[in-house]
Design an enzyme around this catalytic site. Structure first.
Site, mmCIF file in Angstrom:
data_model
loop_
_atom_site.group_PDB
_atom_site.id
_atom_site.type_symbol
_atom_site.label_atom_id
_atom_site.label_comp_id
_atom_site.label_asym_id
_atom_site.label_seq_id
_atom_site.Cartn_x
_atom_site.Cartn_y
_atom_site.Cartn_z
ATOM 1 N N ASN A 149 7.095 -15.849 0.779
ATOM 2 C CA ASN A 149 7.682 -14.511 0.903
ATOM 3 C C ASN A 149 9.055 -14.519 1.570
ATOM 4 O O ASN A 149 9.869 -13.645 1.331
ATOM 5 C CB ASN A 149 6.739 -13.582 1.666
ATOM 6 N N GLN A 179 3.712 -12.831 -3.949
ATOM 7 C CA GLN A 179 5.150 -12.723 -4.220
ATOM 8 C C GLN A 179 5.528 -13.180 -5.624
ATOM 9 O O GLN A 179 6.663 -12.990 -6.050
ATOM 10 C CB GLN A 179 5.951 -13.533 -3.184
ATOM 11 N N SER A 199 -1.190 -8.226 -4.686
ATOM 12 C CA SER A 199 -1.009 -6.952 -3.975
ATOM 13 C C SER A 199 -0.166 -5.998 -4.815
ATOM 14 O O SER A 199 0.930 -6.365 -5.258
ATOM 15 C CB SER A 199 -0.297 -7.227 -2.650
ATOM 16 N N GLY A 200 -0.668 -4.768 -5.001
ATOM 17 C CA GLY A 200 0.011 -3.805 -5.875
ATOM 18 C C GLY A 200 1.413 -3.426 -5.444
ATOM 19 O O GLY A 200 2.309 -3.258 -6.279
ATOM 20 N N HIS A 201 1.632 -3.313 -4.112
ATOM 21 C CA HIS A 201 2.923 -2.734 -3.693
ATOM 22 C C HIS A 201 4.096 -3.691 -3.852
ATOM 23 O O HIS A 201 5.238 -3.311 -3.614
ATOM 24 C CB HIS A 201 2.836 -2.159 -2.271
ATOM 25 N N THR A 237 -16.763 3.202 -1.898
ATOM 26 C CA THR A 237 -16.467 4.017 -3.085
ATOM 27 C C THR A 237 -15.067 3.670 -3.607
ATOM 28 O O THR A 237 -14.106 3.642 -2.841
ATOM 29 C CB THR A 237 -16.560 5.516 -2.717
ATOM 30 N N CYS A 323 6.267 -8.485 7.926
ATOM 31 C CA CYS A 323 5.202 -8.393 8.929
ATOM 32 C C CYS A 323 5.652 -9.013 10.246
ATOM 33 O O CYS A 323 5.042 -8.812 11.278
ATOM 34 C CB CYS A 323 3.952 -9.100 8.434
#
Ligand code: PLP
Length: 375
Positions: A149, A179, A199-201, A237, A323
């Site tokens: 990353n 990445q 990861s979607g974002h 859920t 992060c």
């Protein structure tokens, strides 16, 4: 404003925002419900699962487990293999993994596991000879990322998987591919890994949705225990809107790959212009890198202060990983690469597939001015 921090997160595409709104408004039934609206929610989830399988070139029989993020996917792998195979106590990771792997492995190390950290050289190459030496009969898991990353350096995962299988045919191989998605082709079957986190974002879906690829036939103990959702592999859920969004984001990946090929030339041009300033190091240029990432270090100039000055002028870049950016410690990735002290303070510029030549031209001008002012 010029946004050049796409390894931290990407903007959610408008068609995905619209789709989420539609799903939240019209498809809110619980996917476990047996009446038609529930069955429709379930259909959306299963359709998205197929889309993710297709994006990763997974086999139809492999599993995709939807998670809340890649940090959860990474944690779920460690949790599963240690609980399913408690007799094996050795784990291998690279020294430059994301903190969601490094801090997780630290936990297992503190709880009786032996951990081997594979070194990288100053270009970012992983030490394959050390990797061979570290594999043991009781090796349980190898977790090595596909692309870093901070530097964008790409690791030879297929080769590492083959090495592992030669010395230990039972150990599991996990790769954090967060990445890589949308930036380079990812073929999970060709790589031969047992687990893969995404990861979607990082490819235009929202934050708060990720997935874990689990190869067909592998025993899996759920990280989140409870109901029977996700084929019994992850309770809770289902977030139908975000799962749907992840599937939709995957459809844009082939176009992203084509666009990133063009951005690589722009990125290289930016690096060339910036290098001409002198006393600037671009980290990882000697090896295969993601097409969008530049880790730029100006000798003895603080990356933190440059980042703030660039932000004041309307340019958003990162120092180290997102992060890590709340702490002023030098990056563990650059330290592991043995980057000299005077170049440890870098900034990370990460393009999106929509970044324009004009964005970069403005960035080069601003960055050059700031550097010249400091010298
Ligand atoms: N792995 C890598 C390589 C990352 O870059 C990131 C996020 O920056 C993560 C894992 C964590 O992803 P998430 O934010 O989905 O937990």
């Amino acid at each position: 404003m010029v946004y050049l921090d796409n390894n931290a997160t990407t903007a959610v595409n408008q068609n995905i925002v619209d789709y989420i709104t539609d799903l939240l408004t019209n498809k809110f039934a619980n996917a476990s419900a047996l009446y038609p609206a529930g069955i429709e929610s379930k259909r959306i989830i299963e359709n998205s699962r197929l889309q993710i399988k297709s994006m990763l070139k997974a086999d139809f029989k492999d599993d995709i487990v939807f998670t809340s993020c890649a940090s959860e996917s990474n944690n779920a792998v460690f949790s599963s293999v240690t609980r399913c195979f408690p007799e094996k106590k050795h784990i291998i990771v690279s020294a430059v993994e994301h903190l969601s792997v490094l801090n997780t492995v630290n936990y297992y190390q503190a709880n009786g596991y032996d951990v081997s950290y594979i070194k990288v050289d100053s270009d970012g190459n992983i030490d394959i000879e050390q990797f061979k030496r570290e594999i043991r009969a009781d090796t349980l898991l190898v977790s090595i990322m596909l692309a870093n990353n901070e530097t964008g350096v790409i690791f030879p995962i297929k080769e590492l998987v083959n090495v592992l299988r030669t010395y230990n045919s039972e150990a599991f191989f996990h790769t954090d591919a967060v990445q890589a998605i949308g930036k380079i082709p990812v073929d999970v079957s060709d790589l031969g890994v047992d687990f893969m986190s995404i990861s979607g974002h990082k490819f235009h879906a929202p934050k708060g949705i990720g997935a874990l690829f689990v190869k067909n036939g592998i025993d899996f103990c759920p990280f989140i225990m409870g109901g029977h959702q996700e084929h019994g592999l992850r309770a809770g859920t289902e977030n139908i809107a975000y799962i749907g969004a992840l599937g939709m984001a995957s459809l844009a990946v082939p176009q992203m790959l084509r666009e990133y090929k063009k951005r690589e030339k722009m990125r290289d041009w930016m690096e060339k212009c910036i290098s001409e300033l002198g006393d600037v190091e671009i980290i990882g240029t000697a090896v295969k890198r993601l097409p969008n990432t530049s880790n730029i270090s100006a000798k003895n100039i603080s990356g933190d202060s440059l980042m703030f000055e660039l932000a004041n002028k309307g340019f958003m870049v990162a120092t180290g990983s997102a992060c890590n950016s709340s702490c002023s410690e030098p990056s563990h990735v650059l330290k592991a690469m043995g980057i000299p002290e005077e170049f440890l303070n870098s900034i990370r510029v990460s393009l999106s597939e929509k970044t324009t030549a004009n964005d970069l031209k403005q960035f080069i001008e601003c960055y050059s001015k700031l550097i010249k002012k400091r010298r």
